[in-house]
Write a protein that holds these residues in place. Structure first.
Motif, PDB file in Angstrom:
ATOM      1  N   UNK A   1     -80.799 -37.847 -88.359  1.00  0.00           N
ATOM      2  CA  UNK A   1     -79.392 -37.426 -88.409  1.00  0.00           C
ATOM      3  C   UNK A   1     -78.469 -38.359 -87.642  1.00  0.00           C
ATOM      4  N   UNK A   2     -79.004 -39.401 -87.014  1.00  0.00           N
ATOM      5  CA  UNK A   2     -78.192 -40.234 -86.142  1.00  0.00           C
ATOM      6  C   UNK A   2     -77.049 -40.906 -86.891  1.00  0.00           C
ATOM      7  N   UNK A   3     -77.340 -41.627 -87.992  1.00  0.00           N
ATOM      8  CA  UNK A   3     -76.323 -42.394 -88.713  1.00  0.00           C
ATOM      9  C   UNK A   3     -75.210 -41.477 -89.232  1.00  0.00           C
ATOM     10  N   UNK A   4     -75.613 -40.336 -89.725  1.00  0.00           N
ATOM     11  CA  UNK A   4     -74.608 -39.426 -90.258  1.00  0.00           C
ATOM     12  C   UNK A   4     -73.698 -38.902 -89.150  1.00  0.00           C
ATOM     13  N   UNK A   5     -74.287 -38.638 -87.988  1.00  0.00           N
ATOM     14  CA  UNK A   5     -73.472 -38.154 -86.873  1.00  0.00           C
ATOM     15  C   UNK A   5     -72.534 -39.236 -86.385  1.00  0.00           C
ATOM     16  N   UNK A   6     -73.016 -40.506 -86.299  1.00  0.00           N
ATOM     17  CA  UNK A   6     -72.171 -41.607 -85.837  1.00  0.00           C
ATOM     18  C   UNK A   6     -71.003 -41.821 -86.796  1.00  0.00           C
ATOM     19  N   UNK A   7     -71.288 -41.777 -88.089  1.00  0.00           N
ATOM     20  CA  UNK A   7     -70.214 -41.936 -89.081  1.00  0.00           C
ATOM     21  C   UNK A   7     -69.183 -40.818 -88.939  1.00  0.00           C
ATOM     22  N   UNK A   8     -69.690 -39.647 -88.710  1.00  0.00           N
ATOM     23  CA  UNK A   8     -68.791 -38.504 -88.539  1.00  0.00           C
ATOM     24  C   UNK A   8     -67.906 -38.673 -87.291  1.00  0.00           C
ATOM     25  N   UNK A   9     -68.501 -39.189 -86.216  1.00  0.00           N
ATOM     26  CA  UNK A   9     -67.743 -39.385 -84.979  1.00  0.00           C
ATOM     27  C   UNK A   9     -66.677 -40.450 -85.170  1.00  0.00           C
ATOM     28  N   UNK A  10     -66.979 -41.513 -85.917  1.00  0.00           N
ATOM     29  CA  UNK A  10     -65.996 -42.576 -86.179  1.00  0.00           C
ATOM     30  C   UNK A  10     -64.826 -42.007 -86.973  1.00  0.00           C
ATOM     31  N   UNK A  11     -65.108 -41.128 -87.894  1.00  0.00           N
ATOM     32  CA  UNK A  11     -64.035 -40.501 -88.662  1.00  0.00           C
ATOM     33  C   UNK A  11     -63.111 -39.686 -87.736  1.00  0.00           C
ATOM     34  N   UNK A  12     -63.721 -39.024 -86.773  1.00  0.00           N
ATOM     35  CA  UNK A  12     -62.897 -38.287 -85.820  1.00  0.00           C
ATOM     36  C   UNK A  12     -62.026 -39.225 -84.996  1.00  0.00           C
ATOM     37  N   UNK A  13     -62.560 -40.415 -84.676  1.00  0.00           N
ATOM     38  CA  UNK A  13     -61.764 -41.383 -83.906  1.00  0.00           C
ATOM     39  C   UNK A  13     -60.557 -41.829 -84.714  1.00  0.00           C
ATOM     40  N   UNK A  14     -60.746 -42.045 -85.993  1.00  0.00           N
ATOM     41  CA  UNK A  14     -59.632 -42.482 -86.829  1.00  0.00           C
ATOM     42  C   UNK A  14     -58.588 -41.385 -87.024  1.00  0.00           C
ATOM     43  N   UNK A  15     -59.028 -40.164 -87.032  1.00  0.00           N
ATOM     44  CA  UNK A  15     -58.102 -39.056 -87.283  1.00  0.00           C
ATOM     45  C   UNK A  15     -57.222 -38.731 -86.076  1.00  0.00           C
ATOM     46  N   UNK A  16     -57.741 -38.949 -84.886  1.00  0.00           N
ATOM     47  CA  UNK A  16     -57.034 -38.503 -83.688  1.00  0.00           C
ATOM     48  C   UNK A  16     -56.270 -39.648 -83.029  1.00  0.00           C
ATOM     49  N   UNK A  17     -55.040 -39.381 -82.521  1.00  0.00           N
ATOM     50  CA  UNK A  17     -54.312 -40.392 -81.740  1.00  0.00           C
ATOM     51  C   UNK A  17     -54.996 -40.568 -80.392  1.00  0.00           C
ATOM     52  N   UNK A  18     -55.251 -41.799 -80.032  1.00  0.00           N
ATOM     53  CA  UNK A  18     -56.002 -42.096 -78.808  1.00  0.00           C
ATOM     54  C   UNK A  18     -55.090 -42.799 -77.821  1.00  0.00           C
ATOM     55  N   UNK A  19     -54.940 -42.217 -76.668  1.00  0.00           N
ATOM     56  CA  UNK A  19     -54.107 -42.850 -75.654  1.00  0.00           C
ATOM     57  C   UNK A  19     -54.652 -42.721 -74.243  1.00  0.00           C
ATOM     58  N   UNK A  20     -55.891 -42.237 -74.125  1.00  0.00           N
ATOM     59  CA  UNK A  20     -56.468 -42.108 -72.790  1.00  0.00           C
ATOM     60  C   UNK A  20     -57.973 -42.243 -72.891  1.00  0.00           C
ATOM     61  N   UNK A  21     -58.562 -42.851 -71.899  1.00  0.00           N
ATOM     62  CA  UNK A  21     -60.004 -43.042 -71.906  1.00  0.00           C
ATOM     63  C   UNK A  21     -60.734 -41.887 -71.253  1.00  0.00           C
ATOM     64  N   UNK A  22     -60.016 -41.055 -70.539  1.00  0.00           N
ATOM     65  CA  UNK A  22     -60.671 -40.010 -69.756  1.00  0.00           C
ATOM     66  C   UNK A  22     -60.502 -38.614 -70.334  1.00  0.00           C
TER      67      UNK A  22
END
Length: 1670
Positions: A759-780
């Motif tokens: 399930x690793x690859x599918x989970x990583x792909x899913x996490x990348x999609x979440x990164x693209x969907x969300x505005x990112x402005x903080x590392x913490x």
């Protein structure tokens, strides 16, 4: 005489003989001649002689008499007095009766010697006196308080002795010389004597001793007498309490009274009625503080309690009731006293059920009040109640809870209170006490309760009564169950040293109660043996350690192991099930943080002990569904599951999977049943529990769960994808946070690297999609951080793969790098140095990679530079300094990289150049200096690119190339200089780019940094100044500016934006102004500020004003519909703001006439509209602290009119309008034209005073107005026409206007006067009136006099204007023909003086005054004077008006009248006449008229006044009567002809039936006075005197004197003989008829002055019965 020295010398020779004593007594008789020392020696010798010799009574009597005489004469004091007292006592020992009998001597209203009283008192105390002594004492007639203290001692000794004799047996009466009954009676008399002769109502020693004596008298008095004195004694005692007498004496007296009454067997009716007062007295004494240094203080309490004890025996129920009543008071001292009394009398009170309930009720009330001073006494009382089994009553729980509350360790109670609480608690049964100890609310008292229970258990065990608790289950509602008891004690054992050895007390109690079981009839010996072994060891551990050095984790493990062993020993699943439910209940409702964490472990160990699989599943399901709001609760659940999983791993995993179905199964999920706002949070909490449980299970399993991990990850992915609730940001954060805990623990397991996760690859792909969907402005704290942590966790796991690049790679990378916090923040947020170093390194490497990626993209395709810059746009506009700095560094680097390539073979198009320049220009004003520097470099690089492109294009076209232009600008020039940037780039913008630049610049106006927002405003303003006419999308720009201005801008930014809007409006007036006008009214502050700014710049002001004037002129050029138009109202609102400033004066003066006419025309239109009530179209801001002023359309238009005058520097016009209420007139549609007239009118005051428009404005301005209004004189618009004609008529007042060549003013005015419209008539007449003011015009207007004269009978205002026109024609006319004109209009003018319309009356009267003044200059002749005389009566009648203005006008006219006629003595009177004295002035005038005028003139004026008696105005009728009455008063009526008198009486008498009562009353009064004037000798003329006068008239007989005639007579043809004959034939009938006819049928007809008065008198040819008007 024997000298003392001789006596002393002879003293040696004295023996025991009588003579020696007699000699000493002789010496005492001359004691005044002896020295003090000799007297001392003599007295001492006498004392020795008396004591050492037996004296016979006669000698003793003699010595006593002499010695008392000595005392009376010498009055010794001090030591001598004490020595005398001892001598008397020596005599008393010889013969007491003789000494005491001396009290019977007559002391002539003086007191006995102090020594005698003292001696008698001492003798009574030392000897038992006979009743004779008692009688001698109490019969002393001068007994007064002044004799105390000796007398109190005497009486005290007597009563004590008497009590001793009374107590003797009956046979002893023979010894006494008086019976007991006599003693009782004498005691009663003594008491009466004390009360009657002594004032015992103050706090002194006399009162105290008297109270002691009275107390003994109680026992001597007859009981019946004593009972009768109870009321008086009670009142007396209450008085003494108020006087602050020492409490001891009061308590002693009350006690003796009660004791004496008790001896009789009953207290009596009086005592029963005084019970409440007596108990109050006793409670007051008990309330006194006991002082150890004062023995009376303690004795006081004892006596008061004894008195209560006696009272309780006499009146049991009543006393108990009063005690309970006192217990319920709010006075702590009284409550304590009541408790003490109740405890003292309690054994004597029958313990009935009613009493018990009442007592418990009283105690509960005191518990509820919980007064601190009462606590100790209340606890002692409760302890006593406990001994009488009161605690076993139903209300006992309240008392027990109160005792527990006081015993809590947190309470700062005294040690003795704790001790009393412990003693009370020992009276409670052991099961109940243990139940109370385990209640959560009693945790603070647990130590005391547990110690008490332990002692009770150990005591029972020592007595052979083993305190097994196996019967607890039989009463589950009364006592605690064994499971709850075990749980409570184990949990409290965890708190080893807290709360005063809480853990130690718990273990000791547990040890004392072993073993604990429930349903088994036989005790499990294994548990008992285990506890006997383990508990002492655990107690020893606690004894060997302290709170600081005890390892809490080890101690917790020891407790868990102990509990687990106990449960194994019990070996009962049913018992365990109950225990698990108890633990779960305590977790959900009663536990704190540390306790709750332990209970979760206790739950896990307990469940792991069970062998029942079904029970395990049930309990796992229960704990998963328990409360989990806090992180500690979720960790506790996970911990419990991990403990159980060590034995039941498969069951735990299955239960978790089953529980996780609520995350994905919509049919069974309870989450969907919650409110929507709580669903996401609950989903996240459940998810957190599941993954946290998996994490702890993985950690505890040590590799045993490795085969289940892939299924767990598959479930984790399914949980999010099939989520039953809406996926929002919070849910993502919760999910990623929970998942990160799982992945983190997986990656930390060594065994995980040997396993391949499908399930690793599918989970990583899913996490990348979440990164693209969300505005990112903080590392913490962002989702990206958690997602990257998850990816990091999977990095080392198999299969090892990397995420493939996407088309939006650049965007993703920028988000990942530029949104990171500053390096300093990253270092602070890092949990370890390794993590901080890794994070910073990652940031730097990624930033360099991002820049390299951008440069590579640009190198491959230079046109992508705009794309790269657009990607950076988000961070270039960021509010964070570090993000803007990083993005600007990237922008400057890529623009510089592009400019340095110097190869523009391919066109680089900046389609969004305006937006880009705006962005970079704003950053040149950034608060961060480095960003400003980088922005200046980026701007310069961009400028170079554009310049190079331009040069390249010109080269291709073969045009001349501009050399050195790039050198004009540099990065330093653009640094912090927005205007230079706009100027440099202005020529490069297309219209669209120009507009885009402005639109984008607006976005920066709301920047949080003042410097940046100001830069955006300056850029926008500069561009509008350079190329404002080239703007497109004006509406969008205007709306955008308005929107920004409505936000909270910095003052400097707002000012610059408003300036830019002014520039835009100046260049695009026809586009901007209509947009602003169309905003809904009332406008907000932003719109108002813009309009106000439009009036600050001349070019803008003129341009905008011309447009606004045009709108008003266009909309009002024709008659509008009934519906009110919006735009002209908005124009007035705009003008209100524009003209309110001082900078618009020049522009307003340039457009003044046109602007004024336009707004006045609008005002005329708006006041006729149907405006809704309370409609607000404009709000004018007030000063600081004041509210804004609302304006409706009318008031707004009026405000503009005022502002036009003020802006044009005509302040005087506004002042004049305020004074003359012009604004109110202009607001009324019916009076609008009058307001215009008043507004333009001239003031009669000097030039320095404010005046209207015509007098204030310069002639040039008036001619401009004239040229403007002349075009609208015959306009189709009624509003314009009336405004123009009014202005036209008023302008004629000014000479320069009236003398304008080529103007036929009169013909226009005549046309308007002939117009049927009354307003037009009035305006025309106003113009004629003004025209007549000028030389030459008056002569030409004389031909119009007949025409104007006919208008005097018109509507009020027309009549007024006609009067004014005629006035001006006459007053400004020249020559003798002026008098002719006056005479020609006098007939029409005279009725107006008495017109019922006040304005007509005032105007005509005032005009008459002016005319008379002018005519006086030409010396009026006889005919003119005749006309002038005709105005006197009308003026005098109007002079009686109640209207001040009428009186004032009449006074002025009469002043001029007297001047013309020559009545100079009345001139000053009329000149200063007022409303308050006008009647007095009228009387003076009548007096002067009668005294100076001919009788014929007086008659003519009276005849003229008769006309007004028929006036429809009641006021004129009354005024005429007053005038006639005052005139006849001044006439000598006895000399007036009877016919004339009759004419006057008949004229007035015709109003007897006037409809107005006041007139009728005035008629009667006046007639009576006339009768008095005619017949001064009688009150009124009799009927016979009138008949006699008639006889003389009929017979023709004449009176002796000839009388004056007021009226001209007409000859009457009478046949006197015939009349006499007819009268003689029927004298009675004739007289009656003649009288009736003369009264009823002779009306008085009085015409004007030119009519003959003869018509008023019967003709001689007509018979008297038919006499009447001709």
């Amino acid at each position: 005489m024997i000298h003392s020295s001789e006596i002393i010398e002879r003293n040696q020779e004295w023996d025991i003989s009588e003579k020696n004593i007699e000699d000493i007594m002789e010496v005492l008789q001359v004691a005044d001649q002896l020295s003090t020392d000799n007297v001392f020696k003599t007295l001492k010798m006498l004392k020795v002689k008396i004591l050492n010799n037996k004296m016979v009574p006669p000698l003793c009597q003699k010595v006593t008499d002499i010695f008392v005489d000595y005392l009376r004469t010498m009055k010794p004091e001090g030591e001598l007095e004490e020595l005398c007292t001892t001598v008397l006592m020596a005599l008393g020992f010889q013969s007491p009766g003789i000494v005491i009998f001396k009290l019977w001597d007559r002391w002539h209203n003086t007191l006995p010697p102090h020594c005698l009283l003292t001696a008698v008192g001492r003798l009574i105390h030392h000897q038992e006196l006979t009743q004779a002594s008692w009688l001698q004492s109490i019969k002393f007639p001068t007994l007064r308080p002044e004799c105390s203290p000796p007398w109190d001692r005497v009486l005290k000794g007597l009563v004590i002795s008497a009590r001793k004799h009374v107590d003797l047996p009956t046979t002893d009466d023979e010894i006494m010389d008086i019976t007991k009954e006599a003693v009782s009676f004498k005691a009663y008399l003594t008491l009466r004597l004390l009360f009657n002769r002594w004032s015992l109502k103050t706090n002194n020693k006399v009162t105290e001793q008297a109270m002691v004596i009275i107390g003994h008298l109680f026992f001597l008095m007859p009981s019946s007498k004593l009972k009768n004195q109870v009321n008086r004694l009670t009142r007396w005692l209450m008085t003494l309490v108020s006087a602050k007498v020492t409490p001891f004496y009061i308590s002693q007296c009350i006690y003796q009274l009660m004791d004496a009454l008790a001896l009789s067997g009953c207290g009596g009716i009086n005592l029963e009625s005084q019970l409440e007062n007596i108990t109050d007295l006793l409670f007051n004494q008990l309330s006194e503080t006991v002082k150890e240094s004062d023995p009376h203080s303690a004795r006081n309490h004892i006596l008061a309690l004894k008195a209560f004890y006696i009272l309780s025996k006499l009146y049991n129920d009543q006393v108990v009731f009063l005690i309970q009543k006192t217990m319920q008071t709010s006075d702590p001292a009284k409550i304590v006293s009541a408790l003490q009394v109740f405890m003292d009398v309690f054994p004597e009170v029958p313990q009935t059920e009613q009493l018990k309930n009442e007592v418990m009720h009283s105690v509960i009330i005191m518990i509820q009040d919980d007064l601190k001073p009462v606590r100790k006494a209340l606890l002692n009382f409760i302890e006593m109640l406990g001994r009488h089994d009161y605690l076993a009553m139903p209300q006992g729980n309240v008392i027990i809870n109160y005792v527990i509350k006081l015993s809590e360790s947190a309470c700062s109670n005294e040690e003795d209170i704790q001790l009393i609480c412990s003693e009370i608690l020992q009276m409670v049964s052991l099961p109940k006490l243990i139940t109370l100890a385990c209640q959560p609310g009693n945790s603070l008292a647990f130590v005391l309760l547990s110690k008490t229970a332990t002692n009770m258990a150990l005591k029972a065990r020592s007595l052979g009564q083993v305190p097994y608790l196996s019967s607890f289950h039989l009463s589950p509602t009364q006592f605690i169950s064994p499971q709850k008891l075990l749980t409570h004690l184990v949990v409290f054992s965890l708190k080893s040293y807290s709360e005063r050895e809480l853990g130690i007390s718990s273990l000791r109690l547990l040890h004392a109660l072993h073993p604990i079981t429930s349903l088994h009839p036989v005790i499990n010996s294994n548990v008992g043996q285990l506890w006997m072994k383990e508990i002492p060891q655990m107690l020893q551990i606690l004894d060997d350690h302290t709170e600081k050095n005890l390892d809490q984790e080890e101690w917790e493990d020891r407790l868990l192991q102990f509990s687990s062993q106990s449960l194994v020993a019990i070996n009962d699943d049913s018992w365990l099930e109950q225990l698990l439910k108890v633990v779960l209940e305590r977790i959900n409702y009663f536990s704190d943080g540390e306790e709750k964490a332990f209970l979760y472990k206790f739950f896990g160990f307990t469940l792991r002990t069970s062998r029942n699989m079904k029970l395990v599943k049930t309990m796992l399901s229960s704990i998963l569904q328990s409360v989990h709001e806090d992180l500690q609760e979720r960790e506790g659940i996970a911990t419990a599951l991990s403990i159980v999983s060590k034995k039941y791993l498969k069951i735990v995993l299955d239960q978790l999977q089953e529980y996780s179905a609520i995350l994905t199964d919509k049919g069974s999920s309870f989450i969907l049943k919650l409110m929507k706002e709580h669903q996401q949070r609950e989903w996240g909490l459940v998810c957190n529990i599941i993954y946290l449980s998996y994490s702890k299970i993985i950690f505890e399993s040590k590799g045993g769960i490795i085969t289940h991990l892939d299924n767990i990850l598959a479930l984790a992915l399914q949980h999010y994808r099939n989520c039953v609730v809406e996926k929002d940001k919070n849910l993502k954060l919760e999910y990623l946070g929970a998942l990160s805990k799982l992945t983190n623990i997986i990656s930390s397991q060594p065994m995980a690297f040997q396993f391949k996760f499908a399930q690793k690859l599918e989970i990583v792909t899913f996490i990348v999609e979440l990164i693209r969907e969300e505005p990112l402005n903080s590392i913490s704290s962002s989702i990206r951080l958690r997602a990257m942590n998850i990816i990091t966790d999977f990095r080392n796991l198999s299969p090892l793969t990397e995420v493939e690049e996407r088309t939006d790679l650049l965007q993703t990378c920028c988000k990942s790098v530029l949104c990171l916090p500053p390096t300093e923040v990253l270092l602070k947020e890092a949990s370890s140095s390794q993590e901080a170093e890794a994070t910073v390194n990652l940031y730097r490497e990624t930033l360099q990679s991002l820049l390299k990626l951008m440069e590579t993209l640009i190198f491959e395709m230079p046109s992508r530079i705009q794309y790269c810059l657009e990607v950076l746009d988000t961070w270039l506009n960021s509010q964070k300094d570090n993000e803007r700095e990083r993005a600007m560094w990237c922008a400057a680097r890529i623009l510089g990289f592009t400019a340095k390539r110097n190869n523009f073979g391919m066109d680089i198009e900046f389609t969004r150049l305006g937006r880009l320049v705006r962005l970079l220009a704003m950053r040149c004003q950034d608060p961060v200096d480095n960003i400003c520097f980088l922005s200046a470099q980026a701007v310069y690089n961009l400028y170079c690119i554009l310049l190079l492109q331009k040069q390249m294009g010109r080269k291709k076209q073969g045009l001349w190339e501009e050399e050195g232009k790039s050198e004009v600008y540099s990065a330093n020039v653009f640094y912090n200089n927005t205007f230079e940037i706009a100027k440099a780039f202005a020529e490069y913008f297309t219209k669209m780019q120009l507009t885009t630049l402005v639109l984008t610049a607006m976005e920066g106006l709301t920047d949080g940094k003042a410097k940046v927002s100001l830069a955006a405003a300056q850029l926008m303003s500069a561009v509008m100044k350079e190329r404002g006419r080239d703007m497109i999308k004006i509406e969008e720009i205007v709306e955008g500016i308005l929107e920004r201005l409505n936000s909270q801008l910095e003052p400097s930014t707002k000012e610059e934006v408003v300036r830019g809007m002014c520039l835009l409006a100046s260049n695009n007036t026809h586009s901007v102004v209509p947009l602003l006008l169309n905003k809904s009214l009332p406008w907000d502050r932003t719109n108002l500020a813009l309009w106000k700014a439009f009036g600050t710049r001349r070019e803008t002001t003129i341009s905008v004003l011309q447009l606004l004037i045009g709108i008003l002129e266009k909309l009002h050029s024709r008659e509008e519909t009934k519906e009110m138009a919006f735009q002209p109202v908005a124009v007035t609102c705009a003008l209100c703001e524009m003209l309110s400033g001082s900078l618009c004066q020049e522009a307003v003066q340039e457009l003044y006439p046109r602007l004024l006419m336009a707004i006045l025309c609008h005002l005329c239109w708006v006041i006729e509209q149907n405006v809704p009530q309370k409609m607000v179209v404009y709000r004018k801001e007030g000063g600081p602290g004041s509210k804004s002023k609302p304006f409706d359309p009318t008031s707004c238009a009026l405000e503009v009119v005022k502002l036009v005058f003020l802006a044009a520097a005509y302040d005087g016009v506004v002042t004049y309008a305020n004074q003359h209420h012009c604004w109110d007139l202009l607001s009324c549609p019916r009076l609008y034209y009058i307001g215009i007239m008043d507004l333009t009118s001239n003031c009669w005051l000097p030039v320095s005073h404010p005046s209207g428009i015509v007098k204030t404005c310069e002639p040039a301005v008036l001619h401009r107005v004239l040229n403007l209004v002349r075009n609208y004189l015959y306009s189709s618009s009624y509003h314009r026409k009336i405004l123009a004609r009014t202005f036209y008529a008023q302008l004629l007042w000014h000479r320069s206007v009236a003398q304008t060549l080529g103007q036929d003013f009169l013909s226009n005015l005549i046309k308007w006067v002939k117009d049927p419209n009354l307003i037009m008539k009035e305006v025309g007449l106003r113009g004629i009136s003004n025209l007549a003011l000028h030389p030459g015009q008056s002569e030409s207007l004389k031909g119009q006099v007949p025409f104007l004269r006919d208008l005097l009978k018109n509507e009020a205002r027309v009549t007024v204007q006609a009067v004014k026109s005629l006035r001006n024609i006459i007053c400004h006319g020249k020559g003798e023909d002026t008098k002719v004109v006056f005479c020609s209009i006098s007939k029409q003018l005279r009725p107006l003086i008495n017109d019922e319309r006040d304005q007509v009356k005032i105007s005509a009267t005032s005009a008459l005054g002016y005319m008379l003044r002018h005519i006086y200059k030409f010396k009026p002749g006889l005919s003119t004077r005749r006309e002038i005389y005709s105005f006197l009566v009308p003026l005098l009648l109007s002079f009686q008006d109640n209207n001040t203005e009428v009186v004032k006008a009449c006074g002025g006219a009469l002043t001029e009248w007297t001047t013309v006629i020559g009545w100079s003595s009345l001139t000053q009177i009329f000149k200063h006449a007022t409303l308050s004295d006008h009647i007095q002035v009228l009387e003076e005038t009548c007096k002067y008229l009668v005294s100076t005028s001919k009788t014929q003139l007086v008659g003519d004026l009276l005849s003229q006044s008769f006309d007004f008696l028929k006036s429809p105005q009641s006021f004129l009728r009354a005024a005429a009567i007053n005038f006639i009455g005052l005139t006849t008063k001044k006439l000598n009526m006895t000399q007036i002809d009877d016919d004339d008198v009759e004419v006057i009486q008949n004229a007035i008498g015709s109003l007897r039936n006037d409809p107005v009562e006041s007139v009728q009353s005035l008629v009667d009064t006046t007639l009576k006075r006339i009768d008095e004037y005619v017949n001064p000798g009688s009150v009124s003329t009799s009927r016979m005197s009138q008949l006699s006068n008639n006889i003389f008239k009929v017979t023709g007989m004449k009176t002796p004197k000839r009388k004056k005639r007021l009226f001209k007579s007409v000859k009457r043809e009478r046949d006197e003989n015939q009349k006499i004959w007819k009268w003689l034939q029927s004298p009675r009938n004739s007289l009656r008829k003649r009288y009736n006819r003369r009264v009823k049928n002779i009306p008085v007809v009085i015409g004007n002055s030119d009519k003959s008065v003869w018509s008023q008198v019967p003709t001689s040819g007509s018979p008297p019965a038919e006499a009447g008007p001709a």
